[in-house]
Design a protein around this motif. Structure first.
Motif, PDB file in Angstrom:
ATOM      1  N   ARG A 264      80.668  38.871  42.244  1.00  0.00           N
ATOM      2  CA  ARG A 264      80.958  37.553  42.818  1.00  0.00           C
ATOM      3  C   ARG A 264      80.967  36.455  41.745  1.00  0.00           C
ATOM      4  O   ARG A 264      81.014  35.261  42.068  1.00  0.00           O
ATOM      5  N   ALA A 265      80.851  36.846  40.469  1.00  0.00           N
ATOM      6  CA  ALA A 265      80.794  35.831  39.405  1.00  0.00           C
ATOM      7  C   ALA A 265      82.062  34.967  39.418  1.00  0.00           C
ATOM      8  O   ALA A 265      83.173  35.482  39.578  1.00  0.00           O
ATOM      9  N   SER A 266      81.820  33.665  39.241  1.00  0.00           N
ATOM     10  CA  SER A 266      82.963  32.744  39.345  1.00  0.00           C
ATOM     11  C   SER A 266      83.488  32.353  37.968  1.00  0.00           C
ATOM     12  O   SER A 266      84.595  31.843  37.834  1.00  0.00           O
ATOM     13  N   SER A 267      82.690  32.562  36.894  1.00  0.00           N
ATOM     14  CA  SER A 267      83.155  32.191  35.558  1.00  0.00           C
ATOM     15  C   SER A 267      82.795  33.312  34.586  1.00  0.00           C
ATOM     16  O   SER A 267      81.888  34.117  34.869  1.00  0.00           O
ATOM     17  N   PRO A 268      83.489  33.367  33.425  1.00  0.00           N
ATOM     18  CA  PRO A 268      83.157  34.408  32.446  1.00  0.00           C
ATOM     19  C   PRO A 268      81.693  34.362  32.009  1.00  0.00           C
ATOM     20  O   PRO A 268      81.065  35.403  31.830  1.00  0.00           O
ATOM     21  N   VAL A 269      81.131  33.152  31.891  1.00  0.00           N
ATOM     22  CA  VAL A 269      79.731  33.042  31.461  1.00  0.00           C
ATOM     23  C   VAL A 269      78.800  33.629  32.525  1.00  0.00           C
ATOM     24  O   VAL A 269      77.874  34.414  32.235  1.00  0.00           O
ATOM     25  N   ALA A 270      79.077  33.247  33.779  1.00  0.00           N
ATOM     26  CA  ALA A 270      78.239  33.762  34.881  1.00  0.00           C
ATOM     27  C   ALA A 270      78.333  35.295  34.929  1.00  0.00           C
ATOM     28  O   ALA A 270      77.336  36.004  35.131  1.00  0.00           O
ATOM     29  N   TYR A 271      79.553  35.784  34.695  1.00  0.00           N
ATOM     30  CA  TYR A 271      79.765  37.241  34.704  1.00  0.00           C
ATOM     31  C   TYR A 271      78.926  37.909  33.603  1.00  0.00           C
ATOM     32  O   TYR A 271      78.199  38.872  33.835  1.00  0.00           O
ATOM     33  N   ALA A 272      79.039  37.315  32.393  1.00  0.00           N
ATOM     34  CA  ALA A 272      78.328  37.908  31.249  1.00  0.00           C
ATOM     35  C   ALA A 272      76.820  37.910  31.490  1.00  0.00           C
ATOM     36  O   ALA A 272      76.118  38.897  31.201  1.00  0.00           O
ATOM     37  N   THR A 273      76.302  36.833  32.050  1.00  0.00           N
ATOM     38  CA  THR A 273      74.854  36.748  32.304  1.00  0.00           C
ATOM     39  C   THR A 273      74.429  37.787  33.359  1.00  0.00           C
ATOM     40  O   THR A 273      73.413  38.483  33.206  1.00  0.00           O
ATOM     41  N   ALA A 274      75.252  37.885  34.417  1.00  0.00           N
ATOM     42  CA  ALA A 274      74.894  38.832  35.493  1.00  0.00           C
ATOM     43  C   ALA A 274      74.867  40.271  34.960  1.00  0.00           C
ATOM     44  O   ALA A 274      73.958  41.054  35.263  1.00  0.00           O
ATOM     45  N   VAL A 275      75.876  40.591  34.087  1.00  0.00           N
ATOM     46  CA  VAL A 275      75.913  41.955  33.519  1.00  0.00           C
ATOM     47  C   VAL A 275      74.676  42.175  32.643  1.00  0.00           C
ATOM     48  O   VAL A 275      74.041  43.240  32.695  1.00  0.00           O
ATOM     49  N   ARG A 276      74.346  41.129  31.844  1.00  0.00           N
ATOM     50  CA  ARG A 276      73.185  41.263  30.943  1.00  0.00           C
ATOM     51  C   ARG A 276      71.931  41.612  31.753  1.00  0.00           C
ATOM     52  O   ARG A 276      71.207  42.545  31.425  1.00  0.00           O
ATOM     53  N   TRP A 277      71.721  40.901  32.865  1.00  0.00           N
ATOM     54  CA  TRP A 277      70.499  41.155  33.651  1.00  0.00           C
ATOM     55  C   TRP A 277      70.602  42.458  34.458  1.00  0.00           C
ATOM     56  O   TRP A 277      69.587  43.102  34.746  1.00  0.00           O
ATOM     57  N   ALA A 278      71.852  42.852  34.776  1.00  0.00           N
ATOM     58  CA  ALA A 278      72.004  44.134  35.505  1.00  0.00           C
ATOM     59  C   ALA A 278      71.556  45.315  34.648  1.00  0.00           C
ATOM     60  O   ALA A 278      71.191  46.384  35.158  1.00  0.00           O
ATOM     61  N   HIS A 279      71.574  45.100  33.320  1.00  0.00           N
ATOM     62  CA  HIS A 279      71.136  46.182  32.429  1.00  0.00           C
ATOM     63  C   HIS A 279      69.640  46.483  32.563  1.00  0.00           C
ATOM     64  O   HIS A 279      69.202  47.590  32.223  1.00  0.00           O
ATOM     65  N   VAL A 280      68.858  45.512  33.080  1.00  0.00           N
ATOM     66  CA  VAL A 280      67.406  45.761  33.229  1.00  0.00           C
ATOM     67  C   VAL A 280      67.156  46.839  34.307  1.00  0.00           C
ATOM     68  O   VAL A 280      66.554  47.882  34.011  1.00  0.00           O
TER      69      VAL A 280
END
Ligand code: ADP
Length: 621
Positions: free
Chosen positions: A57-73
């Motif tokens: 549901r990320a609306s911007s590339p930055v939001a996407y990148a952050t969500a992926v980073r935290w999904a790695h946990v």
């Protein structure tokens, strides 16, 4: 809420619920680490699904990148818990592979936060939108891949290698359950890691322009693991129920066993391989004068008199080397020692029992005290009856016995008178007198021998067994009947085998049998005018015993009576008691033989009995 949000929420809820169930199982039994690992995995999958939703549901590339980073946990936790689960649940897999896979994943997690926008992208430059089934929209990335993601890919390869290795080891154990577990859990894990890893790589490299949808793959793994684990829990519950049931039936069968052991009339001991008592019944407590608690753990050798202890111990040890069911008393005199110090003769039967690989010996003991007393009183009674019958028989013979005695006495008298006369007539010729005196001495000895024989036959004493020469016994007995047979014109022939082995017996009782048989033989020929002949015979039988037989020329015994005449009070004589043969039979049996009557081919009857040869040689016959 579109269907994606609903589906991802449902997957998270399902995963978490399954995880919680197994957390409870782990709480109940802390050693089941696989259930704990499963709980961590399921929780991490639930958490990952939430992150994945926010990535989509990320609306911007930055939001996407952050969500992926935290999904790695949660992704790292998923990988670590998979390693833990496989290790504990399969109890297999090379540990270095496990550590290497975990290490690479942790390194990838660190790099995820230190390099680029996240582990997958150095930078997410743009977001694409793909429309999914049902009109739902999800973001997909466009950007520069992070070269460090190769660390995660190596970790994935190591993880696959670890799972495959553990699954193969489990499969090789061969049990159907292990094989199913290896195929279902191992197979779904490998499939999931390969699919999820390749999909992620393709999305990052831009080969596939699609949102990252990994949660359904993880859920498949969670379901496969959950199915297996739950199946285990169900099997364990069934086993517990069965165990409870078998415990109940075990208790019931134990009670039955106890009741059987207690109801057996003999004393029972169960002895272990070291000779220690492990079980006893009430009869054993009475026999040994110990309580059940005292008997348990006691060495069985302590329960025999001290003088027999060492031989008993060696017998017990040799029995253990060749354990089979057998009676002990048949070969040995066995006595049970009571706590009070008294001894009881016992009959012992031994039976080996093998349980759980160990040998026990079931010892059953029958107290013979009463039986021995009864046997003693039966022997005493038999001796008394035999004595009475002897007295009666000698009373019947009194006429001829008196004659037997009279003869030497009369001869002595006449010799003495002749000597007197001779001394008066020829006092200077003592030679003739001396001859007469020698005659007198001889006749006196003859009379003395008759009296001696009569005395021993009339004496009332218990039977005493000695080594005997059968021919001596026969000659001695028949001397008493000499006059009787002579007066009735009966010829007596002796056919005695030479060099017979000695037998074991009571001289008086064997003579009584002979006298009885000869008198019967003589009576059987009373009606005969001539050819009155009795043959007394001794011989060595084929079986190695010594047989004595008395044959006559009478009318024989009617065939139907050949057995019956040995019963008490069976007689065909007007003056008879019918006891003679019954007593003779009991004497023969007490000597290990049996009296048998047969009719002779040429008329008359033969009575014979066989005596076993004495085993221990004795000189005083
Ligand atoms: P009894 O002499 O008082 O009759 P026994 O027990 O000695 O008692 O004998 C039982 C019977 O067996 C005799 O009455 C006789 O009928 C039979 N019997 C014993 N010995 C002989 C024999 N030698 N010949 C034929 N019959 C015999």
């Amino acid at each position: 809420m579109n269907w994606i949000e609903f589906a991802w929420a449902m997957m998270a809820a399902a995963s978490l619920t399954l995880g919680l169930i197994h957390l409870l199982v782990w709480f109940k039994e802390r050693s089941r680490y696989a259930h704990l690992a499963f709980f961590v995995l399921a929780s991490a999958v639930a958490a990952f699904s939430a992150f994945e939703l926010s990535v989509m549901r990320a609306s911007s590339p930055v939001a996407y990148a952050t969500a992926v980073r935290w999904a790695h946990v949660p992704l790292a936790v998923v990988v670590l818990s998979i390693i833990g689960f496989v290790h504990f649940y399969f109890d297999a897999g090379r540990l270095w592979l496990a550590y290497a896979a975990a290490g690479f994943r942790l390194l990838a997690l660190v790099l995820n936060f230190l390099t680029g926008a996240n582990l997958n992208f150095l930078e997410v430059t743009a977001l694409g939108q793909s429309t999914l089934w049902g009109g739902a929209v999800a973001a997909f990335p466009i950007g520069i891949p992070n070269p460090w993601q190769v660390v995660a890919q190596i970790g994935n390869l190591l993880l696959v290698a670890f799972v495959v290795d553990a699954s193969i080891t489990l499969w090789r154990r061969g049990e159907p359950v292990a094989r199913r577990r290896a195929a279902l859990v191992g197979g779904s894990l490998v499939l999931c890691i390969v699919v999820v890893g390749s999909l992620a790589a393709m999305i990052v490299t831009g080969t596939v322009k699609a949102p990252t949808i990994l949660t359904p793959g993880f859920l498949v793994v969670v379901l496969a693991m959950g199915y297996e684990l739950s199946w285990d829990v169900i099997v364990a519950a069934q086993l517990a129920a069965k165990l409870q049931m078998s415990e109940v039936s075990l208790r019931a069968s134990e009670e039955k066993f106890r009741a059987v052991v207690e109801s057996v009339p003999s004393a029972i001991l169960l002895v272990d391989g070291n000779g220690k008592v492990v079980l006893s019944n009430a009869q054993a407590h009475v026999l040994f004068g110990h309580t059940g608690d005292e008997l348990i753990g006691l060495m069985v050798d302590e329960l025999v008199p001290a003088r027999l202890r060492s031989s008993h111990e060696s017998y017990r040890k040799s029995y253990a080397l060749d354990a089979r069911a057998r009676a002990m008393a048949s070969t040995r005199e066995v006595y049970a020692l009571n706590r009070s110090g008294t001894e009881a003769p016992v009959e012992v039967a031994l039976r080996p029992i093998w349980t759980a690989g160990a040998m026990y010996v079931l010892v059953s003991l029958v107290d013979l005290t009463e039986r021995r007393q009864m046997e003693r009183s039966a022997v005493h009674q038999r001796d008394q009856i035999a004595h009475l019958s002897r007295v009666a028989m000698l009373a019947e013979l009194s006429g001829s016995l008196a004659h037997e005695l009279n003869q030497p006495l009369t001869a002595s008298l006449s010799n003495a008178q002749t000597a007197q006369y001779h001394l008066a007539q020829h006092p200077t010729q003592p030679e003739k007198v001396s001859k007469l005196l020698a005659e007198i001495v001889k006749n006196n000895r003859r009379a003395g021998a008759v009296i001696q024989r009569l005395r021993s036959l009339l004496k009332k004493e218990e039977a005493q067994h000695h080594a005997l020469n059968v021919n001596d016994v026969i000659r001695d007995a028949l001397r008493l009947l000499h006059s009787d047979l002579l007066s009735r014109q009966v010829t007596m022939d002796l056919d005695l085998a030479e060099a017979l082995p000695q037998v074991d017996g009571d001289r008086v009782q064997l003579q009584q049998v002979l006298l009885n048989l000869v008198i019967n033989a003589r009576e059987a020929m009373d009606d005969r005018k001539e050819n009155r002949r009795i043959v007394v015979c001794s011989r060595l039988t084929e079986r190695g015993g010594v047989e004595i037989s008395v044959a006559d020329d009478g009318d024989g015994v009617p065939p139907q009576d050949l057995e019956r005449i040995f019963e008490a009070f069976v007689t065909t004589k007007s003056h008879g008691m019918g006891l003679g043969l019954a007593i003779c039979q009991s004497i023969a049996e007490a000597h290990g033989g049996r009296l048998v009557a047969t009719n002779n081919a040429g008329g008359g009857a033969t009575f014979r009995f066989e005596l076993p040869v004495r085993t221990a040689p004795e000189s005083n016959a």
